[in-house]
Design a protein around this motif. Structure first.
Motif, PDB file in Angstrom:
ATOM      1  N   GLY A   1       3.095   6.060  -3.148  1.00 32.58           N
ATOM      2  CA  GLY A   1       4.237   6.886  -3.546  1.00 32.58           C
ATOM      3  C   GLY A   1       5.329   7.002  -2.504  1.00 32.58           C
ATOM      4  O   GLY A   1       6.083   7.977  -2.495  1.00 32.58           O
TER       5      GLY A   1
ATOM      6  N   THR B   1       8.851   6.405  -0.820  1.00 25.45           N
ATOM      7  CA  THR B   1      10.194   6.076  -1.323  1.00 25.45           C
ATOM      8  C   THR B   1      10.692   4.829  -0.577  1.00 25.45           C
ATOM      9  O   THR B   1      10.148   4.467   0.467  1.00 25.45           O
ATOM     10  CB  THR B   1      11.177   7.230  -1.047  1.00 25.45           C
ATOM     11  N   LYS B   2      11.755   4.246  -1.116  1.00 25.07           N
ATOM     12  CA  LYS B   2      12.325   3.053  -0.466  1.00 25.07           C
ATOM     13  C   LYS B   2      12.829   3.403   0.930  1.00 25.07           C
ATOM     14  O   LYS B   2      12.704   2.614   1.861  1.00 25.07           O
ATOM     15  CB  LYS B   2      13.467   2.494  -1.310  1.00 25.07           C
TER      16      LYS B   2
ATOM     17  N   ARG C   1      15.950  -6.102  -2.028  1.00 31.93           N
ATOM     18  CA  ARG C   1      15.661  -5.092  -3.063  1.00 31.93           C
ATOM     19  C   ARG C   1      14.158  -4.871  -3.135  1.00 31.93           C
ATOM     20  O   ARG C   1      13.415  -5.816  -3.363  1.00 31.93           O
ATOM     21  CB  ARG C   1      16.181  -5.591  -4.418  1.00 31.93           C
ATOM     22  N   LEU C   2      13.721  -3.661  -2.923  1.00 34.85           N
ATOM     23  CA  LEU C   2      12.289  -3.369  -3.057  1.00 34.85           C
ATOM     24  C   LEU C   2      12.001  -3.045  -4.516  1.00 34.85           C
ATOM     25  O   LEU C   2      12.745  -2.296  -5.140  1.00 34.85           O
ATOM     26  CB  LEU C   2      11.918  -2.158  -2.198  1.00 34.85           C
ATOM     27  N   LYS C   3      10.917  -3.634  -5.013  1.00 35.67           N
ATOM     28  CA  LYS C   3      10.586  -3.372  -6.429  1.00 35.67           C
ATOM     29  C   LYS C   3       9.246  -2.659  -6.520  1.00 35.67           C
ATOM     30  O   LYS C   3       8.303  -3.006  -5.828  1.00 35.67           O
ATOM     31  CB  LYS C   3      10.530  -4.689  -7.196  1.00 35.67           C
ATOM     32  N   TYR C   4       9.186  -1.676  -7.371  1.00 32.35           N
ATOM     33  CA  TYR C   4       7.924  -0.956  -7.563  1.00 32.35           C
ATOM     34  C   TYR C   4       7.122  -1.540  -8.727  1.00 32.35           C
ATOM     35  O   TYR C   4       5.925  -1.356  -8.813  1.00 32.35           O
ATOM     36  CB  TYR C   4       8.200   0.520  -7.884  1.00 32.35           C
ATOM     37  N   GLN C   5       7.828  -2.188  -9.638  1.00 30.56           N
ATOM     38  CA  GLN C   5       7.167  -2.646 -10.865  1.00 30.56           C
ATOM     39  C   GLN C   5       7.397  -4.113 -11.110  1.00 30.56           C
ATOM     40  O   GLN C   5       8.493  -4.623 -10.840  1.00 30.56           O
ATOM     41  CB  GLN C   5       7.770  -1.905 -12.061  1.00 30.56           C
ATOM     42  N   ASP C   6       6.366  -4.783 -11.656  1.00 26.16           N
ATOM     43  CA  ASP C   6       6.579  -6.132 -12.164  1.00 26.16           C
ATOM     44  C   ASP C   6       7.109  -5.988 -13.583  1.00 26.16           C
ATOM     45  O   ASP C   6       6.845  -4.991 -14.250  1.00 26.16           O
ATOM     46  CB  ASP C   6       5.261  -6.906 -12.157  1.00 26.16           C
ATOM     47  N   ALA C   7       7.829  -7.003 -14.016  1.00 30.85           N
ATOM     48  CA  ALA C   7       8.431  -6.920 -15.359  1.00 30.85           C
ATOM     49  C   ALA C   7       7.361  -6.843 -16.434  1.00 30.85           C
ATOM     50  O   ALA C   7       6.279  -7.345 -16.278  1.00 30.85           O
ATOM     51  CB  ALA C   7       9.309  -8.119 -15.587  1.00 30.85           C
TER      52      ALA C   7
ATOM     53  N   ILE D   1       0.851  -1.205   0.000  1.00 34.90           N
ATOM     54  CA  ILE D   1       0.000   0.000   0.000  1.00 34.90           C
ATOM     55  C   ILE D   1       0.885   1.255   0.000  1.00 34.90           C
ATOM     56  O   ILE D   1       0.659   2.188  -0.765  1.00 34.90           O
ATOM     57  CB  ILE D   1      -0.969  -0.010   1.209  1.00 34.90           C
ATOM     58  N   TYR D   2       1.925   1.240   0.839  1.00 35.62           N
ATOM     59  CA  TYR D   2       2.845   2.386   0.886  1.00 35.62           C
ATOM     60  C   TYR D   2       3.450   2.655  -0.496  1.00 35.62           C
ATOM     61  O   TYR D   2       3.564   3.791  -0.923  1.00 35.62           O
ATOM     62  CB  TYR D   2       3.982   2.128   1.890  1.00 35.62           C
TER      63      TYR D   2
ATOM     64  N   LEU E   1       2.209   1.932  -3.394  1.00 39.59           N
ATOM     65  CA  LEU E   1       1.200   2.489  -4.307  1.00 39.59           C
ATOM     66  C   LEU E   1       0.906   3.953  -3.995  1.00 39.59           C
ATOM     67  O   LEU E   1       0.527   4.713  -4.879  1.00 39.59           O
ATOM     68  CB  LEU E   1      -0.099   1.669  -4.226  1.00 39.59           C
TER      69      LEU E   1
END
Lengths: 290, 220
Positions: free
Chosen positions: A207, A209-210, A284-290, A202-203, A205
């Motif tokens: 916005g 930051t890491k 590693r935090l990822k914001y996007q799926d490939a 949720i965080y 989404l």
């Protein structure tokens, strides 16, 4: 500030599990502390051993005053020489007679003094380094009218080996228990991270930051490590206090010393190891799926 | 504002979107409709950068999403408010904190957060529920909290993925009224729904998807 509040709230929320982590970390740091304490004292004992180490420089019978003065001048200038003692061949014979005591008759009938003049050299404990000592011995050996240089090679080697062995063993144990502390904070934060996975999504989404996402976890891991460090420091104090209490049966225990700067720094060590474990756990935090 | 150019997205041999192109202007209210599995959620995910397109390009407010570095994503997302069908509220935080988190993430001061959260709660008519936890709220109320959280950061785009999917008729009408109000203030809205009754006679733009294809782009 918000991250700190969040971390403290979470620490309190899971206080019983966190207490277990703190105790586990403290145990690891305590063992680490005991190893450092032992190493410190072994090093201290080892540092007194060079005081018993002597170098005997045997001069030729043909050695002149100039040769002897030359050698003494060199020894005076050397920064590693603690002191030296010149023994003339006459003094050497007297000493021999004294040491033979009742068997001194062996020397009867010997008209000429068969002994050599010599210089006994002692090395400063603080400067006891194999290379420096060997350099000094080689230089003396190369001087004129120096017949032989005899030194306790085995003592020399054993001081070296003992110190090296203890240091290696100590470093190994320190590394092992540092890793175990990192592992405890790693697994504590990893479990926490999985439990809060939905919240983290949720965080992301919204916005965040890491840094915003990671900081409460890293603070939490660091606090656990630091608390473990404090507990370990207290335990080491207690351990040394009890150990010194056995003064009577084992007198040398009273001379053991606790390296205070290390005990003071243990909470900081815990904090750093806790922070390291948490950072590894977050990965590693990822914001996007490939 | 938002531009899709020949966008294709494939999930393990299933094409969710096939060469979809359209553009949405600033301040527009656009419905995205179609049956389940048509590609509505995929389209929204591509807008809020949860997914990357396999082909084609997307630009949001002048940013080419493909050339966007990962660390820029959170900052782009702060310009996009998202409302989910399943609300995605934090169960251990009350209504106030659920909304305030969107501003805390942005580093807004607590004093400013307070006034902005109350402003957002006023818009969704939930000022009396500030201290309540999500579990104590009805579905309609939870959805209004989600909307308040999405708009409190004053985004330029508001995305809603089936926001009325779990709500009754009255709540649906209430939510729709709130969205129209937000749109009237200039926020671009992209509203995904499979409920054609909701779209009917609104006079708003409708993008209809079917099996990953954009089959209609017209006013309702």
């Amino acid at each position: 500030m918000y991250s700190l509040r969040l971390a403290l709230k979470s620490l309190w929320h899971d206080r019983w599990i966190n207490l277990l982590s703190v105790i586990t970390i403290a145990t690891g740091l305590f063992i680490l502390g005991v190893v450092v304490f032992s190493l410190y004292n072994v090093e201290k004992i080892a540092s007194h051993m060079p005081e018993r180490f002597t170098i005997n420089v045997f001069l030729s019978n043909k050695a002149t005053d100039r040769d002897i003065k030359g050698l003494i001048k060199y020894l005076k200038r050397s920064p590693i020489v603690k002191d030296y003692r010149y023994i003339s061949k006459e003094d050497a014979l007297k000493e021999l007679r004294r040491s033979l005591k009742d068997a001194a008759y062996i020397l009867e009938g010997i008209d000429e003094n068969p002994l050599f003049p010599s210089v006994v050299v002692r090395i400063k404990s603080s400067e006891f380094d194999k290379n420096k000592v060997m350099e000094l011995i080689d230089r003396i050996k190369g001087m004129s009218r120096v017949d032989d240089v005899i030194y306790a090679a085995r003592l020399f080697e054993s001081i070296e080996k003992l110190s090296r062995g203890f240091r290696l063993l100590g470093l190994g144990i320190i590394l092992l228990f540092s890793l175990s502390v990192v592992f405890v904070s790693y697994s504590t934060v990893k479990i926490l991270f999985y439990r809060r996975n939905e919240e983290i999504e949720i965080y992301k989404l919204l916005g965040a930051t890491k840094g915003f996402i990671r900081s409460p976890f890293i603070i939490e891991g660091s606090v656990l490590g630091a608390l473990g460090g404090c507990l370990a420091s207290a335990a080491i104090f207690g351990f040394v206090f009890i150990l010194k209490g056995y003064n009577n049966p084992v007198p040398f225990l009273a001379y053991l010393k606790l390296p205070m700067p290390f005990v003071a720094v243990l909470p900081v060590v815990g904090l750093a190891l806790g922070a390291a474990g948490s950072t590894i756990a977050l990965g590693r935090l990822k914001y996007q799926d490939a | 504002m938002i531009k899709f150019n020949e966008v294709t997205k494939v999930y393990e041999n299933i094409t969710a979107l096939r060469k979809v192109s359209f553009s949405i202007e600033k301040g527009e209210f656009t419905f995205v409709t179609g049956p389940s599995g048509a590609g509505k959620s995929t389209l929204l995910k591509l807008i809020y950068l949860a997914e990357k397109p396999d082909e084609g390009s997307i630009s949001i407010a002048g940013w080419e999403t493909l050339s966007l570095k990962e660390k820029a994503i959170p900052f782009v997302r702060r310009n996009i408010g998202i409302v989910f069908q399943d609300f995605k509220l934090l169960p251990n935080k009350n209504v106030y904190d659920n909304i305030a988190i969107a501003l805390r993430i942005r580093g807004v001061k607590e004093s400013e957060i307070k006034s902005r959260v109350h402003e957002a709660l006023k818009l969704v008519n939930l000022r009396h529920k500030t201290e309540s936890f999500p579990s104590a709220l009805s579905g309609g109320e939870q959805q209004r909290v989600t909307i308040a959280r999405a708009i409190v950061g004053e985004p330029t785009v508001l995305i809603a993925d089936e926001p009325t999917g779990n709500l009754d008729v009255d709540n649906t009408a209430g939510i729709m009224r709130i969205f129209r109000e937000i749109n009237a203030k200039g926020t671009t809205i992209i509203f995904a729904t499979h409920n054609m009754e909701l779209v009917k006679n609104t006079g708003l733009r409708v993008l209809k998807l079917d099996n990953g294809n954009l089959v209609r782009d017209e006013r309702a």
